[in-house]
Scaffold this active site. Sequence first.
Site, PDB file in Angstrom:
ATOM      1  N   CYS A   1      11.642   6.251   0.812  1.00  0.00           N
ATOM      2  CA  CYS A   1      10.736   7.053  -0.018  1.00  0.00           C
ATOM      3  C   CYS A   1       9.515   7.470   0.796  1.00  0.00           C
ATOM      4  O   CYS A   1       8.729   6.627   1.239  1.00  0.00           O
ATOM      5  CB  CYS A   1      10.306   6.249  -1.244  1.00  0.00           C
ATOM      6  SG  CYS A   1       9.048   7.088  -2.244  1.00  0.00           S
TER       7      CYS A   1
ATOM      8  N   CYS B   1      10.919  12.454  -9.955  1.00  0.00           N
ATOM      9  CA  CYS B   1      11.572  11.373  -9.221  1.00  0.00           C
ATOM     10  C   CYS B   1      12.327  10.508 -10.220  1.00  0.00           C
ATOM     11  O   CYS B   1      11.819  10.200 -11.288  1.00  0.00           O
ATOM     12  CB  CYS B   1      10.538  10.521  -8.475  1.00  0.00           C
ATOM     13  SG  CYS B   1      11.246   9.071  -7.664  1.00  0.00           S
TER      14      CYS B   1
ATOM     15  N   TYR C   1       1.132   7.655   0.051  1.00  0.00           N
ATOM     16  CA  TYR C   1       0.204   7.150  -0.957  1.00  0.00           C
ATOM     17  C   TYR C   1       0.397   5.688  -1.345  1.00  0.00           C
ATOM     18  O   TYR C   1      -0.565   4.936  -1.400  1.00  0.00           O
ATOM     19  CB  TYR C   1       0.317   8.022  -2.212  1.00  0.00           C
ATOM     20  CG  TYR C   1      -0.455   7.502  -3.404  1.00  0.00           C
ATOM     21  CD1 TYR C   1      -1.837   7.641  -3.470  1.00  0.00           C
ATOM     22  CD2 TYR C   1       0.190   6.868  -4.453  1.00  0.00           C
ATOM     23  CE1 TYR C   1      -2.564   7.162  -4.563  1.00  0.00           C
ATOM     24  CE2 TYR C   1      -0.525   6.390  -5.555  1.00  0.00           C
ATOM     25  CZ  TYR C   1      -1.888   6.535  -5.606  1.00  0.00           C
ATOM     26  OH  TYR C   1      -2.598   6.065  -6.664  1.00  0.00           O
TER      27      TYR C   1
ATOM     28  N   ASN D   1      11.528  -4.079  -8.222  1.00  0.00           N
ATOM     29  CA  ASN D   1      10.791  -2.842  -7.986  1.00  0.00           C
ATOM     30  C   ASN D   1      11.806  -1.729  -7.841  1.00  0.00           C
ATOM     31  O   ASN D   1      12.688  -1.806  -6.983  1.00  0.00           O
ATOM     32  CB  ASN D   1       9.944  -2.950  -6.711  1.00  0.00           C
ATOM     33  CG  ASN D   1       9.358  -1.609  -6.295  1.00  0.00           C
ATOM     34  OD1 ASN D   1       9.046  -0.767  -7.128  1.00  0.00           O
ATOM     35  ND2 ASN D   1       9.218  -1.398  -4.990  1.00  0.00           N
ATOM     36  N   GLY D   2      11.684  -0.695  -8.678  1.00  0.00           N
ATOM     37  CA  GLY D   2      12.608   0.421  -8.563  1.00  0.00           C
ATOM     38  C   GLY D   2      13.087   0.904  -9.911  1.00  0.00           C
ATOM     39  O   GLY D   2      12.530   0.574 -10.956  1.00  0.00           O
TER      40      GLY D   2
ATOM     41  N   SER E   1      -6.874   7.065  -0.756  1.00  0.00           N
ATOM     42  CA  SER E   1      -5.672   7.467  -0.029  1.00  0.00           C
ATOM     43  C   SER E   1      -5.855   8.716   0.809  1.00  0.00           C
ATOM     44  O   SER E   1      -5.009   9.023   1.653  1.00  0.00           O
ATOM     45  CB  SER E   1      -4.514   7.667  -1.007  1.00  0.00           C
ATOM     46  OG  SER E   1      -4.878   8.580  -2.019  1.00  0.00           O
TER      47      SER E   1
ATOM     48  N   GLY F   1       0.749  -1.904  -8.991  1.00  0.00           N
ATOM     49  CA  GLY F   1       0.909  -1.965 -10.433  1.00  0.00           C
ATOM     50  C   GLY F   1      -0.196  -2.776 -11.070  1.00  0.00           C
ATOM     51  O   GLY F   1      -0.476  -3.888 -10.618  1.00  0.00           O
TER      52      GLY F   1
ATOM     53  N   CYS G   1       6.005  -0.838  -8.502  1.00  0.00           N
ATOM     54  CA  CYS G   1       5.853  -2.264  -8.775  1.00  0.00           C
ATOM     55  C   CYS G   1       5.834  -3.008  -7.446  1.00  0.00           C
ATOM     56  O   CYS G   1       6.207  -2.462  -6.411  1.00  0.00           O
ATOM     57  CB  CYS G   1       7.005  -2.787  -9.636  1.00  0.00           C
ATOM     58  SG  CYS G   1       7.090  -2.024 -11.268  1.00  0.00           S
TER      59      CYS G   1
END
Length: 473
Positions: A256, A402, A262, A119-120, A303, A41, A13
Amino acid sequence: MTRNSCSGVREECGVFGIYDLDGNDVANSIYYGLEALQHRGQESCGIAVSDTEGPKGRVRSRKGLGLVNEVFKAPELEALRGNIGIGHVRYSTSGSSSIENAQPLVLNYIKGSLALAHNGNLINARELREQMENSGAIFHTSIDSEVIAYCIARERVRCGSVEEAVRRACSQIRGAYGLVIMSPRKLVAVRDPYGLKPLCLGKRDHAYIIASESCAVTSVGAEFIRDIQPGEIVTVTKDGAVHSQFLEKTPAPAHCIFEYIYFARLDSRLDGISIYDSRIRAGRVLAEAYPVEADLVAGIPDSGLAAAKGYSEASGIPFGLAFHKNSYIGRTFIKPTQKERESSVKIKLSVLESVVRGKRVVLIDDSIVRGTTIANLIRMMKQAGASEVHVRISSPPFLYPCYFGTDVPSNQQLIASSHSTEEIRKMIGADSLGYMPVENLRDMVNNLPICAGCFTGRYPMEVPDHEIRDLLE
């Protein structure tokens, strides 16, 4: 928690916040900031604004399913009048994709209003939610972000400031989070103590901006100031002051790694690292670890392109564009039959036959999850006349899920969890296959401390048993 089926790793997000101390409306800036974060997102988005000189607690908001430019047109933005606001783009990693789960969340309570964008993913959201429900709380969404909002509101009633309420709430939650919070007179941001999720601070004239990535700051004509540190709470107040404090617990950072592989946009900088440079370095590592005689290095858009350039520079093999990407395929492109679903990659990408015909090609991508997409691309390249296709992947094999907001599927859906590299090579039809060595991941990010749990199974915090069971169901 629900996980959606996908052919690859899905986006997270994006959050954006702005406080214009001159009193100018901020909805348009939030709109453009969210467009810059759209890659994070595409399921839903939302904006919430308030006027710091108006009635306390009055929040104007709009959210909906779809892309930013689908949900917001000129009339909707014109109605969002206010000089402080936050925005959110969402891909669901927790909770289903529905309008109820779109953010920002807006609460009205005894202290006025509270709007939050997150976000998370929390790993103790279930326990906190059950505690609140047992004490009478009523939830309107299925997302853990609402748990955070309720925690902050509950603590705000017991203390003297919203930033103190945020600090107290964060002592109760566990997991990954980048949060922007709007109170009637303050803009607050907080980053989880591991730094798993990115967050940064910017400034444009007399307006302060908080965003998931620096690309969103620069997209609205602002100057990037700095990254918000792991465990840091930043508060912007109406007098123009920017206050900083830290959570009490400060474990070793674990950023992360997939942000660099990516997720993040190519023109962003996260924690002092250029995303473009990190992907160039990844390609160079692959060239050293897995050399091959070839005529062309190509990346899968988008990517894989920077890593392909890095591989080319290190190997001396020419870099070329082997695919045309159709940028106008709709987000909701209908694929009514299984055959059409399997071949949809041909709609989005087409091989440049004159580039690959008769060539030995090194094909670079960021990851292999199930293997279906890259198998289709290899087949297309060979049908177009490529004599050999050697695949190089700028991440190690996915072996574990994850739990922190990146939608890596369960182990049963990860091709590398049940097949060797040689078996995968045969399954996808490649002439050779090489993954980024785990031990070289930190080379990408100049030895920045990282979380690579999806590759190693070693996470920065203990994961509850129910989280593991949910992913196995």
